[in-house]
Design an enzyme around this catalytic site. Structure first.
Site, PDB file in Angstrom:
ATOM      1  N   ASP A 176      -1.687 -13.558   4.910  1.00 29.64           N
ATOM      2  CA  ASP A 176      -2.364 -13.032   3.724  1.00 29.64           C
ATOM      3  C   ASP A 176      -3.869 -12.889   4.007  1.00 29.64           C
ATOM      4  O   ASP A 176      -4.360 -13.337   5.049  1.00 29.64           O
ATOM      5  CB  ASP A 176      -2.110 -13.988   2.544  1.00 29.64           C
ATOM      6  CG  ASP A 176      -2.063 -13.266   1.211  1.00 29.64           C
ATOM      7  OD1 ASP A 176      -2.654 -12.177   1.103  1.00 29.64           O
ATOM      8  OD2 ASP A 176      -1.449 -13.798   0.272  1.00 29.64           O
ATOM      9  N   GLU A 209      -1.415  -8.206   5.595  1.00 25.23           N
ATOM     10  CA  GLU A 209      -1.877  -7.592   4.347  1.00 25.23           C
ATOM     11  C   GLU A 209      -3.253  -6.946   4.576  1.00 25.23           C
ATOM     12  O   GLU A 209      -4.012  -6.718   3.633  1.00 25.23           O
ATOM     13  CB  GLU A 209      -1.919  -8.614   3.204  1.00 25.23           C
ATOM     14  CG  GLU A 209      -0.572  -9.211   2.894  1.00 25.23           C
ATOM     15  CD  GLU A 209      -0.451  -9.793   1.483  1.00 25.23           C
ATOM     16  OE1 GLU A 209      -1.152  -9.339   0.576  1.00 25.23           O
ATOM     17  OE2 GLU A 209       0.358 -10.722   1.328  1.00 25.23           O
ATOM     18  N   TYR A 213      -6.459  -5.478   1.726  1.00 27.03           N
ATOM     19  CA  TYR A 213      -7.750  -6.132   1.476  1.00 27.03           C
ATOM     20  C   TYR A 213      -8.951  -5.272   1.852  1.00 27.03           C
ATOM     21  O   TYR A 213     -10.033  -5.477   1.313  1.00 27.03           O
ATOM     22  CB  TYR A 213      -7.806  -7.494   2.197  1.00 27.03           C
ATOM     23  CG  TYR A 213      -6.971  -8.528   1.472  1.00 27.03           C
ATOM     24  CD1 TYR A 213      -7.506  -9.267   0.422  1.00 27.03           C
ATOM     25  CD2 TYR A 213      -5.627  -8.723   1.788  1.00 27.03           C
ATOM     26  CE1 TYR A 213      -6.738 -10.185  -0.280  1.00 27.03           C
ATOM     27  CE2 TYR A 213      -4.847  -9.635   1.097  1.00 27.03           C
ATOM     28  CZ  TYR A 213      -5.411 -10.367   0.065  1.00 27.03           C
ATOM     29  OH  TYR A 213      -4.639 -11.266  -0.634  1.00 27.03           O
ATOM     30  N   ASP A 237       0.404  -6.860  -5.575  1.00 20.06           N
ATOM     31  CA  ASP A 237       1.688  -7.575  -5.622  1.00 20.06           C
ATOM     32  C   ASP A 237       2.681  -6.936  -6.593  1.00 20.06           C
ATOM     33  O   ASP A 237       2.318  -6.523  -7.688  1.00 20.06           O
ATOM     34  CB  ASP A 237       1.462  -9.009  -6.110  1.00 20.06           C
ATOM     35  CG  ASP A 237       0.670  -9.816  -5.108  1.00 20.06           C
ATOM     36  OD1 ASP A 237       0.295  -9.267  -4.057  1.00 20.06           O
ATOM     37  OD2 ASP A 237       0.412 -11.002  -5.402  1.00 20.06           O
TER      38      ASP A 237
HETATM   39  C1  GAL Z   1      -0.842 -12.669  -2.586  1.00 25.89           C
HETATM   40  C2  GAL Z   1       0.217 -11.914  -1.811  1.00 25.89           C
HETATM   41  C3  GAL Z   1       1.531 -12.280  -2.426  1.00 25.89           C
HETATM   42  C4  GAL Z   1       1.752 -13.769  -2.271  1.00 25.89           C
HETATM   43  C5  GAL Z   1       0.577 -14.553  -2.894  1.00 25.89           C
HETATM   44  C6  GAL Z   1       0.655 -16.018  -2.572  1.00 25.89           C
HETATM   45  O1  GAL Z   1      -2.061 -12.281  -2.192  1.00 25.89           O
HETATM   46  O2  GAL Z   1      -0.026 -10.537  -1.880  1.00 25.89           O
HETATM   47  O3  GAL Z   1       2.569 -11.538  -1.835  1.00 25.89           O
HETATM   48  O4  GAL Z   1       1.885 -14.063  -0.916  1.00 25.89           O
HETATM   49  O5  GAL Z   1      -0.661 -14.064  -2.412  1.00 25.89           O
HETATM   50  O6  GAL Z   1      -0.409 -16.737  -3.076  1.00 25.89           O
END
Ligand code: GAL
Length: 439
Positions: A176, A209, A213, A237
């Site tokens: 992440d 990800e 970002y 998400d």
């Molecule tokens: C987000 C991510 C989600 C999940 C979450 C966990 O940023 O996009 O898929 O992993 O964090 O805290």
């Protein structure tokens, strides 16, 4: 070998590291499209598995809610069901832990450790269990100082953490991007972790990800991202709602010029988890998610409760014809071909000159609507040229028969639902296309 790949490998050698996994490199090169991919030989078709986040989020209260809290028991139960209920047999392979598995501190050697109450036997034990079922284990970490939920992040520990995951027998890392220092360190962190995983010598699928970002500040460089990641999230998400699913589809369609060419064997755009079998989507909307995730060549990570899933959702998620579209070895992502009033037509080129076509009815009022369109618009004019056989895959399987290039097709689609079709060109014995009545 492209010059970008050569540069990356050059930098790697200059750092005195050995790139391992030569077999993986060869496979990725042989299978790769125009744009080269991460050299680990993984994700040659979109990854399939189960990921806890959307359904179980950061539930750490095992006292109050032992059945649903993030604990080794949850993942062991899912692994067991993935085998006993036929998920593994149709291709779902990775059982993945998301955020909130960690203890609040690293151990005295700076290594990560799982929360001792919720994972009393540690991650290695869980990995062994998952492997004993013939499945693979995924885990979650973050490029920044802390994960999105506030647990210790990997910043400053990339090599140690990669080695720890390899030592435990982890097979996938979802990395992440919360709590990063600045854009440069975010990108450097994603690159560093890719090298660190590679250097362990263990094949660890790398789910990023990165573009999500950086997008608010700059256009992602997908040629570069593909060099480092096996898939990458582009958009926020997913939630358990039609609004969320339709938002992802609309965003993907409006960015398809940059997204579609980036996808191919070894590296995929990730529109986030399948929420089929939960609370928020109607039956039609579940069909739409499954059909469109297949068209988009998306990784298929279910986030649902396999212990309590209704038979209809289960059969949709296990539908072999849709999975075959998703996993098509040609590895080309589909795109939205047209949007006409409330209808959208999406298509995806498949191997053996076949095409998948999805017709989505966006109207959220009224009953089923007919949509009639010319066959000649499909497959860049070649999908049914001079004729093709059409099979309807969803909502249910039906042979629709032979269609000539000049003909029209009428489909009837329920509100927010999708009709998914597969078109196969008609060929004679010598492989030439031929009109059916001439055979
Ligand atoms: C987000 C991510 C989600 C999940 C979450 C966990 O940023 O996009 O898929 O992993 O964090 O805290």
């Amino acid at each position: 070998m492209s010059s970008v790949r050569a540069t990356v490998l050059g930098q790697e050698r200059a750092r005195g590291r050995n790139l391992k996994l030569a077999v993986g490199l060869l496979l990725a090169v042989l299978a790769g499209p125009g744009v080269s991919a991460l050299d680990n030989g993984l994700a040659l078709t979109p990854t399939m598995g189960w990921l806890h986040w959307e359904r179980f989020t950061c539930n750490v209260d095992c006292q109050e809610d032992p059945e649903n809290c993030i604990s080794e028991q949850l993942f062991m139960q899912m692994a067991e069901l993935m085998v006993s209920d036929g998920w593994k047999a149709v291709g779902y392979e990775y059982v993945c832990i998301d955020d909130c598995w960690l203890a609040s501190q690293r151990d005295e050697n700076g290594r990560l450790k799982a929360d001792p109450k919720r994972f009393p036997n540690g991650i290695q034990h869980l990995a062994n269990y998952v492997h004993s079922k013939g499945l693979k284990l995924g885990i979650y970490q973050d490029v920044g100082t802390h994960t999105c939920a506030g647990y210790p992040g990997s910043y400053g520990y990339y090599d140690i953490d990669a080695q720890t995951f390899a030592d435990w027998g982890v097979d996938l890392l979802k990395f992440d991007g919360c709590n990063y220092k600045n854009l440069e360190s975010l990108k450097e962190g994603y690159r560093h972790m890719s090298f660190a995983l590679n250097n362990t010598g263990r094949r660890i699928l790398y789910s990023c990800e990165w573009p999500l970002y950086i997008r608010p500040f700059q256009q992602p460089n997908y040629t570069e991202i593909r060099q480092y990641c096996n898939h990458w999230r582009n958009f926020g998400d997913i939630f358990d709602s039609w609004n969320s699913v339709k938002g992802i589809l609309a965003w993907t369609a409006s960015n398809q010029e940059s997204l579609v060419p980036a996808a191919g064997p070894g590296g995929w755009n990730d529109p986030d988890m399948l929420v089929i079998g939960n609370f928020g989507l109607s039956w039609e909307q579940q069909i739409t998610q499954m059909a469109l995730w297949a068209i988009m060549a998306a990784p298929l990570f279910m986030s649902n409760d396999l212990r309590h899933i209704n038979p209809q959702s289960k059969s949709l998620l296990q539908n072999k014809d849709v999975i075959a579209v998703n996993q098509d070895p040609l590895g080309k992502q589909g795109y939205r071909l047209r949007k006409e009033k409330d209808f959208e037509v999406w298509e995806r080129p498949l191997s053996n000159l076949a095409w998948a076509v999805a017709v989505l009815n966006q109207k959220e009022i009224g009953g089923p609507q007919n949509y009639v369109f010319s066959i000649s618009v499909l497959g860049k004019g070649l999908g049914c040229s001079p004729a093709c056989h059409i099979t309807q895959i969803l909502p249910e399987k039906k042979e629709l028969g032979l269609y000539e290039w000049t003909s029209h097709l009428k489909v009837r689609v329920n509100p927010t639902g999708t009709v998914l079709l597969k078109l196969k060109p008609i060929q004679n014995e010598s492989g030439c296309f031929q009109l059916p009545h001439l055979r």
